[in-house]
Enzyme design. Sequence first.
Site, mmCIF file in Angstrom:
data_model
loop_
_atom_site.group_PDB
_atom_site.id
_atom_site.type_symbol
_atom_site.label_atom_id
_atom_site.label_comp_id
_atom_site.label_asym_id
_atom_site.label_seq_id
_atom_site.Cartn_x
_atom_site.Cartn_y
_atom_site.Cartn_z
ATOM 1 N N GLU A 57 1.750 -3.427 8.970
ATOM 2 C CA GLU A 57 0.610 -4.272 8.813
ATOM 3 C C GLU A 57 0.614 -5.488 8.749
ATOM 4 O O GLU A 57 -0.097 -6.549 9.480
ATOM 5 C CB GLU A 57 -0.423 -3.896 7.584
ATOM 6 C CG GLU A 57 -0.922 -2.474 7.597
ATOM 7 C CD GLU A 57 0.239 -1.319 7.018
ATOM 8 O OE1 GLU A 57 -0.165 -0.151 6.551
ATOM 9 O OE2 GLU A 57 1.358 -1.871 6.807
ATOM 10 N N SER A 80 -1.208 5.147 5.341
ATOM 11 C CA SER A 80 -1.989 4.542 4.328
ATOM 12 C C SER A 80 -1.251 3.207 3.709
ATOM 13 O O SER A 80 0.035 3.273 3.141
ATOM 14 C CB SER A 80 -2.137 5.538 2.999
ATOM 15 O OG SER A 80 -3.312 5.012 2.358
ATOM 16 N N CYS A 82 0.321 0.141 1.592
ATOM 17 C CA CYS A 82 0.868 -0.088 0.178
ATOM 18 C C CYS A 82 -0.222 -1.134 -0.381
ATOM 19 O O CYS A 82 -0.960 -1.600 0.214
ATOM 20 C CB CYS A 82 2.190 -0.352 0.298
ATOM 21 S SG CYS A 82 2.178 -1.969 0.907
ATOM 22 N N CYS A 85 0.004 -4.526 1.476
ATOM 23 C CA CYS A 85 -0.654 -4.734 2.680
ATOM 24 C C CYS A 85 -2.228 -4.265 2.232
ATOM 25 O O CYS A 85 -2.980 -5.175 2.855
ATOM 26 C CB CYS A 85 -0.113 -3.426 3.643
ATOM 27 S SG CYS A 85 1.522 -4.009 4.242
ATOM 28 N N ASP A 145 12.270 1.323 0.535
ATOM 29 C CA ASP A 145 10.705 0.982 1.105
ATOM 30 C C ASP A 145 9.774 1.091 -0.137
ATOM 31 O O ASP A 145 8.952 0.089 -0.288
ATOM 32 C CB ASP A 145 10.278 1.451 2.299
ATOM 33 C CG ASP A 145 9.231 0.701 2.776
ATOM 34 O OD1 ASP A 145 9.605 -0.490 3.606
ATOM 35 O OD2 ASP A 145 8.403 1.288 3.170
#
Length: 152
Positions: A57, A80, A82, A85, A145
Amino acid sequence: MSTRFDQQMMDLALQQAQKSYDEGGLPIGAVMVEDGAVIATGHNRRVQQGDPTAHGEMDCLRQAGRRADYKGVSLYTTLSPCMMCSGTILQFGIPRVVIGEDVNFPGNMAFLRAHGVEVVLLDDENCKALMGRFIEEHPDIWNEDIAGRTQV
């Protein structure tokens, strides 16, 4: 409510996710659309660039460049978002987010909705399969991540 156009744009985001996967990165892609036209695409480059903020994103927003506002924008993302974002979506007032899947990572859909963002979940099998394959192949990179979190 999703539309046929939403699925077409998600397919473009999935192409971006595949590009990242092919580069050895996390398969997360994004597309920004305004008035039915694609204005930017992006994909997760965290591994490729060694940048912990280079999520799909965020890359898409960078590719779009400066804008006066985001009132007519929809952001499509294969996973979806985080919290980073999601916060950026709110920061810039992006009114609509279309999400490919939330099975591999639940993200922050409730947070976005609570702040007035229209959230559409497509539950796309191809998005789930690509991310699932990456997690299985590279659990260490995935855990890095998401900072070892399964929920946010």
